[in-house]
Design a protein around this motif. Structure first.
Motif, PDB file in Angstrom:
ATOM      1  N   LEU A   1      19.006  -9.152  11.363  1.00 34.25           N
ATOM      2  CA  LEU A   1      18.691  -7.823  10.827  1.00 34.25           C
ATOM      3  C   LEU A   1      19.496  -6.751  11.560  1.00 34.25           C
ATOM      4  N   SER A   2      19.616  -6.903  12.864  1.00 26.80           N
ATOM      5  CA  SER A   2      20.413  -5.960  13.651  1.00 26.80           C
ATOM      6  C   SER A   2      21.857  -5.932  13.159  1.00 26.80           C
ATOM      7  N   ASN A   3      22.390  -7.107  12.828  1.00 31.85           N
ATOM      8  CA  ASN A   3      23.762  -7.180  12.328  1.00 31.85           C
ATOM      9  C   ASN A   3      23.907  -6.506  10.965  1.00 31.85           C
ATOM     10  N   ILE A   4      22.869  -6.644  10.112  1.00 33.54           N
ATOM     11  CA  ILE A   4      22.895  -5.969   8.805  1.00 33.54           C
ATOM     12  C   ILE A   4      22.968  -4.459   9.012  1.00 33.54           C
ATOM     13  N   TYR A   5      22.144  -3.956   9.945  1.00 37.62           N
ATOM     14  CA  TYR A   5      22.168  -2.517  10.256  1.00 37.62           C
ATOM     15  C   TYR A   5      23.512  -2.113  10.869  1.00 37.62           C
ATOM     16  N   ALA A   6      24.030  -2.963  11.741  1.00 31.58           N
ATOM     17  CA  ALA A   6      25.294  -2.648  12.415  1.00 31.58           C
ATOM     18  C   ALA A   6      26.442  -2.549  11.419  1.00 31.58           C
TER      19      ALA A   6
END
Length: 662
Positions: A499-504
């Protein structure tokens, strides 16, 4: 007078000859002769009137046939004996039990009682074993009552039989009560109780019994380890260490102890320890058997230790351990995990007998390597041979379609499974379908598929959807999937990172910071990346940013040089998924030292040009490493196989078999 003396002399001669013949037959029977010899002896006994009526000879003959797996012949001899007692009946019951004819043993016991023949302390343990093996608790209870009346429940063998029967049938409270009331107990008594708890998944109680044994001065033996082993799959490290403690206290000549400990390590994701123990066993001079081989091969596969796996394969051929379904299936699995599809297929094709596991393993191997068409061909061939696919076989073919992007084929197999074979989909099948739809970019359809499931989706189902959202940058559905995952698997760091990567990727750094704050607040740490690579029969392990290896300086120098060539060839580090909103240079420095890059460079330095490189990683390969390895495969002119937690990646000449979706 002379005639009478001649007759008397003749009688003595006949008697002597009969006794000599009987003695010779008894000696031969005691040596466990083969079936052919048994038949000759049997004919001799039948043809001699003096031997034919000898009950003791009949009993020995019954035992000999039973030992050779011929209980039906034992029964024919039994039926011809007119005067039967409990000894003869016990031999018949034991013959059935030792040859796994448990229902026949119970029927024989009932017939014995109906004939008025009383059971004794030899009868009941055998019948109780038959009850245990056939899970017949009801009849076991019927035996316990008369045993108590006769006081036989207090004898060692009957008591042990009761403990084993109650434990196997899941009645653990009664098993423990019998054990506690036994006036005399041996190691078998304790091991039976340990096995009862272990077989029913109650490992803590099994351990307590072991500790009680030790407190009473009863030393655990290999049988204790064998009794514990059913409960030590995916167990705690503490429990594995307890098994190790028992193992270390045993004689290293005991093959059973080695086998159990290797299996315990292999079944608890401690593959390095399993392989190390196998090598210690070889050094110790203890010769492995088929059980050892079937246990250690999966560990070789987990570590991509193909050289050791091939050595074990050679040992199997040399010792003539084939055909053996367990070993051959383990060989297929080992070669498949190491990316050696040609070798796996060769083992598969040479098998005299194949079961569904054999076909499923080979299909799975093709599927995880992106060779969906090969998996489909195997599935069709299996059907043509009349072997009905089970639910696990459908998991393999659906997964193969998913990895190869074969959407329409996957849908057809799902329809075949549910409509023609009437197999009710399990969570694994739903996961495959979500993954299949997600790979095709049909995220809304995948989400709808989840909402229509008749059972609650687990973390793997939502994880497949989140992975697809990560690839296709679908933040809306990705957040929904992540919300479910944080409830189902709150300590699984990988989902937070996705999820963090999607936001990033979307540049939403405040949300990235929020995710990292949640992880910190919950005490969740990102699992460190670990990569294994085999070189000259030794497995080398690397962590991200690792500088503990003796060749670290040389590895980093070569990596720096290789990085320059990669950039000249067009490589641009994928820093958009780095977890921190920091300078691009810092992100790049973080990515360049990932464990798989270090392992690959180490292999390049220490192997001849053109040699294939195999790496196994404990996490999913990140996007940057995936791009980087494609460049490395082209620049170094190497075929590189990387197995991560999701699939196999075959890199060659700048292209990956996964088609950049994993």
């Amino acid at each position: 007078m002379k005639s009478i003396k001649s007759q008397s002399k003749l009688s003595r001669h006949v008697l002597t000859a009969t006794k000599n013949a009987e003695s010779l037959i008894i000696q031969t029977l005691d040596k466990s002769p083969d079936v052919r010899t048994l038949k000759k002896l049997h004919s001799r006994i039948i043809s001699d009137p003096n031997l034919h009526s000898d009950t003791s000879l009949a009993i020995k003959l019954m035992r000999a046939y039973a030992a050779r797996g011929k209980p039906e012949v034992t029964r024919k001899i039994f039926d011809r004996i007119s005067q039967r007692n409990n000894v003869i009946c016990n031999v018949m019951i034991r013959s059935y039990v030792n040859n796994h004819f448990y229902r026949d043993a119970i029927l024989m016991y009932k017939s014995m009682l109906a004939s008025g023949i009383m059971s004794d302390h030899y009868t009941l343990p055998c019948v109780l074993k038959a009850c245990s093996a056939s899970d017949d608790l009801r009849f076991g209870l019927q035996i316990h009552c008369p045993a108590v009346k006769k006081g036989l429940d207090l004898t060692l063998f009957t008591g042990n039989g009761l403990v084993a029967m109650y434990g196997k049938c899941g009645n653990l409270e009664d098993a423990k009560r019998v054990l506690d009331e036994m006036p005399c107990r041996d190691i078998v008594s304790w091991n039976s109780m340990v096995a009862g708890y272990a077989q029913n998944g109650r490992f803590d109680e099994a351990l307590e019994v072991c500790k009680e044994m030790e407190s009473l001065g009863v030393k655990p033996n290999p049988g204790t380890m064998a009794s514990l082993s059913p409960a030590v799959t995916n167990t705690s490290k503490e429990n594995v260490m307890f098994m190790k403690k028992i193992f270390l206290g045993m004689s290293k000549e005991e093959l059973v102890a080695w086998n159990v400990m290797i299996a315990v390590y292999a079944n608890n994701s401690m593959s390095t320890e399993a392989v190390d123990l196998y090598l210690q066993m070889e050094t110790n001079g203890t010769e492995p058997d088929a059980i050892t081989i079937a246990s250690v091969l999966p560990a070789c596969g987990d570590l991509s230790a193909v050289s050791l796996g091939k050595q074990i394969h050679e040992y199997v051929e040399m010792r003539g351990l084939k055909p053996n379904l367990s070993i051959e299936n383990a060989l297929i699995d080992m070669y498949a995990k190491c990316g050696c599809l040609v070798e796996a297929r060769k083992v598969f094709d040479e098998m005299q007998i194949k079961d569904v596991i054999s076909w499923t393993s080979m299909m799975s191997a093709y599927g995880r390597s992106g060779k969906g068409q090969e998996a489909i061909e195997l599935f069709s061939k299996m059907q043509d041979l009349g072997l009905a696919p089970d639910s696990i076989a459908f998991v393999s073919i659906l997964s193969a379609c998913s990895h190869a992007g074969l959407l329409s084929e996957g849908r057809n197999y799902y329809r075949l499974m549910t409509e023609e074979y009437k197999i009710v989909p399990r969570l694994e099948h739903y996961t495959c379908m979500v993954d299949l739809l997600g790979r095709a970019g049909r995220l809304d359809e995948a989400y709808t598929h989840i909402k229509q499931m008749p059972m609650e989706p687990n973390d793997r189902v939502w994880g497949a959807l989140l992975s697809a959202c990560h690839v296709y940058n679908n933040m809306d559905i990705g957040v929904v999937a992540a919300d479910h995952l944080f409830q189902l698997a709150p300590q699984q760091s990988g989902y937070y990172v996705l999820l963090s990567n999607i936001y990033a990727k979307a540049g939403r750094w405040k949300d990235v910071t929020l995710i990292r704050s949640i992880m910190k607040g919950r005490g969740i740490k990102k699992i460190p990346g670990v990569s294994n690579v085999e070189l000259q029969d030794q497995v080398h392990t690397f962590l991200a940013g690792d500088r503990s290896h003796p060749q670290s300086e040389e590895i980093y120098e070569e990596l720096e040089s290789l990085l320059g060539k990669m950039k000249e060839a067009g490589y641009v580090p994928k820093t958009d998924t780095a977890l921190h909103d920091v300078e691009e240079e810092d992100k790049e420095n973080h990515l360049v030292v990932h464990s798989e890059k270090l392992a690959i460079v180490f292999a390049i330095i220490n192997s001849k040009p053109g040699i294939l490189i195999r790496v196994t990683k404990n996490l999913r390969v990140c996007e940057d490493c995936h791009v980087a390895i494609k460049f490395i495969s082209k620049i170094a002119e190497r075929e590189i196989i990387v197995r991560d937690t999701n699939r196999y990646h075959h890199f060659e000449n700048g292209i990956c078999s996964c088609g950049d979706y994993w």
